[in-house]
Structure formats: C-alpha cells, structure tokens
Enzyme design. Structure first.
Site, short mmCIF file in Angstrom:
data_model
loop_
_atom_site.label_atom_id
_atom_site.label_comp_id
_atom_site.label_asym_id
_atom_site.label_seq_id
_atom_site.Cartn_x
_atom_site.Cartn_y
_atom_site.Cartn_z
N PRO A 13 3.17 -2.10 -3.53
CA PRO A 13 1.86 -1.83 -3.78
C PRO A 13 1.13 -0.87 -2.58
O PRO A 13 1.13 -1.20 -1.58
CB PRO A 13 1.20 -3.14 -3.83
CG PRO A 13 2.00 -3.92 -3.10
CD PRO A 13 3.21 -3.55 -3.49
N ASN A 14 0.30 0.16 -2.97
CA ASN A 14 -0.51 0.95 -2.40
C ASN A 14 0.12 2.16 -1.71
O ASN A 14 -0.36 3.07 -1.27
CB ASN A 14 -1.36 0.26 -1.44
CG ASN A 14 -2.45 -0.82 -2.14
OD1 ASN A 14 -3.00 -0.38 -2.85
ND2 ASN A 14 -2.20 -2.09 -1.65
N ARG A 21 -4.25 7.12 2.05
CA ARG A 21 -4.50 5.81 2.55
C ARG A 21 -4.40 5.64 4.00
O ARG A 21 -3.39 6.10 4.44
CB ARG A 21 -3.39 5.00 1.92
CG ARG A 21 -3.42 3.51 2.34
CD ARG A 21 -2.01 2.88 1.79
NE ARG A 21 -2.36 1.34 2.29
CZ ARG A 21 -1.22 0.62 2.28
NH1 ARG A 21 -0.20 1.00 1.96
NH2 ARG A 21 -1.51 -0.79 2.64
N TYR A 26 -1.07 5.25 8.59
CA TYR A 26 0.34 5.42 7.70
C TYR A 26 0.86 6.91 7.89
O TYR A 26 1.68 6.93 7.15
CB TYR A 26 0.23 4.95 6.24
CG TYR A 26 0.00 3.63 6.24
CD1 TYR A 26 0.91 2.55 6.34
CD2 TYR A 26 -1.49 2.81 5.86
CE1 TYR A 26 0.69 1.20 6.50
CE2 TYR A 26 -1.54 1.31 5.87
CZ TYR A 26 -0.33 0.66 5.92
OH TYR A 26 -0.80 -0.74 5.97
N ASN A 77 10.67 -1.16 0.68
CA ASN A 77 9.18 -1.24 1.54
C ASN A 77 8.48 -2.34 0.62
O ASN A 77 7.90 -1.71 -0.48
CB ASN A 77 8.54 0.07 2.01
CG ASN A 77 7.36 -0.25 2.94
OD1 ASN A 77 6.62 -1.27 2.67
ND2 ASN A 77 6.85 0.81 3.43
N GLU A 101 15.00 -3.60 4.93
CA GLU A 101 13.61 -4.07 4.77
C GLU A 101 12.79 -2.61 5.91
O GLU A 101 13.39 -2.47 6.67
CB GLU A 101 12.95 -5.04 5.34
CG GLU A 101 11.38 -5.15 5.16
CD GLU A 101 11.25 -6.71 6.20
OE1 GLU A 101 12.16 -7.50 6.54
OE2 GLU A 101 9.94 -6.97 6.32
N HIS A 103 9.18 -0.45 7.02
CA HIS A 103 7.85 -0.53 7.26
C HIS A 103 7.47 0.95 8.00
O HIS A 103 8.24 1.33 8.74
CB HIS A 103 7.13 -1.70 7.91
CG HIS A 103 7.56 -2.78 7.19
ND1 HIS A 103 6.84 -3.34 6.05
CD2 HIS A 103 8.41 -3.73 7.58
CE1 HIS A 103 7.27 -4.37 5.50
NE2 HIS A 103 8.24 -4.89 6.43
C1 DQA Z 1 3.54 -1.70 5.26
C2 DQA Z 1 3.11 -2.92 6.22
C3 DQA Z 1 2.09 -3.99 5.61
O1 DQA Z 1 1.79 -4.66 6.18
C4 DQA Z 1 1.12 -3.27 4.45
O2 DQA Z 1 0.74 -4.29 3.54
C5 DQA Z 1 1.66 -2.12 3.65
C6 DQA Z 1 2.67 -1.35 4.44
C7 DQA Z 1 4.31 -0.56 6.24
O3 DQA Z 1 4.84 0.10 5.61
O4 DQA Z 1 3.62 -0.38 7.28
O5 DQA Z 1 1.24 -1.79 2.46
O6 DQA Z 1 4.69 -2.09 4.48
#
Ligand code: DQA
Length: 149
Positions: A13-14, A21, A26, A77, A101, A103
């Site tokens: 999400p997002n 964003r 990010y 992610n 995983e 981020h």
């Molecule tokens: C994220 C880190 C998460 O804590 C956050 O909720 C995200 C993005 C990252 O890519 O840094 O939505 O996964």
C-alpha cells in the site's frame, strides 16, 4: 512468462504514490520509474521482472500464493503490512523460491512501530535503506540465489 528467469516484484500500500508521497523519505522517483528500473535491472541479470502494486492485502496474499504455486522468486516491499500483517507472513512462509524483503527507507532508523517486521523471519533476507537501489540489490540477490540452486 513462468518458470526460472521470472521474478515477481510486489509492492504494497501507498507505493503507487511514489514521487509525490513524502519525497524527503521515499525519494523523487515515481512508481513507474521504479518499475522501469526493476525491469532494466532484471534484463541485465537475465531475469524477467514483473512489477505489481496493490493497496489491498488480499490481493497481495493472492500474488504470494501464485508465486508459491509457480515456484517464482519474489522481491517484496510489503510497505506498512510489514509491521502487522500475519496474513502476509503466513503467505510468505509458503514460499517455494527465494523471497527478498525490501524497503526504500531504513525502518530501523524511523518510528518505533516500524522497527518490527513480522515478515523478516520468513524471508530469505532483507535489503533496506538504499532508496530505489534497494530493489537493484534485491534483484542481484535473487539472481545469485538462483544461480546457486
Ligand atoms: C516502506 C517502509 C514502511 O514502514 C512504510 O510503511 C512504507 C514503505 C519502505 O519502503 O521504506 O510504506 O516499506
């Protein structure tokens, strides 16, 4: 395309809102930029990277089932689901190929609630904190792990 040489790059999400964003957290790259980078990196590594994003937990769980059934490696992610989704954790536990995983940010350096990953223990490994380059490193890890097996 299925079988060895394909990798699913799954985003929670997002992440579809990358670019607008919280760019200070990010980065400036849009989701389309990220998808293009993953496809180009995959091509260099001999992998076909299929990049997807959803805000829906059930859809993400379904994609993980698809990966498990197809023996497909995954770069994931999980976004905020990282921190609380046992459904995602249980889906990842069924994996039949490497799952990395990733981020963009470094959750360990952020708010307390981001310090917990409920999925890390069932992933092959985690790459975090390098912006879009986290995905490049994760795809390199997938290529290495596939070459080893
Ligand atoms: C994220 C880190 C998460 O804590 C956050 O909720 C995200 C993005 C990252 O890519 O840094 O939505 O996964």
């Amino acid at each position: 395309m299925t079988g060895i040489g394909e990798v699913l790059v799954l985003n929670g999400p997002n992440l579809g809102r990358l670019g607008s964003r919280e760019p200070e957290v990010y980065g400036a790259a849009t989701f389309d930029d990220l998808a293009a980078l993953c496809r180009d990196t995959g091509r260099r590594l001999g992998l076909h990277a299929e990049v997807r994003q959803t805000d829906d937990e059930a859809e993400l769980v379904g994609w993980l089932h698809e990966a498990a059934d197809g023996r497909l490696p995954v770069v994931l992610n999980p976004a905020a689901f990282t921190h609380y989704s046992y459904a995602l954790r249980d889906a990842i536990a069924q994996r039949t190929a490497p799952l990395i995983e990733v981020h963009l940010s470094n959750p360990a350096a952020r708010e307390e609630f981001r310090h917990t990953s409920v999925v890390a223990a069932v992933a092959s490994g985690t790459v975090a904190g390098f912006g879009v380059y986290s995905y490049v490193l994760a795809l390199q890890a997938v290529a290495e792990l596939l070459a080893e097996s």
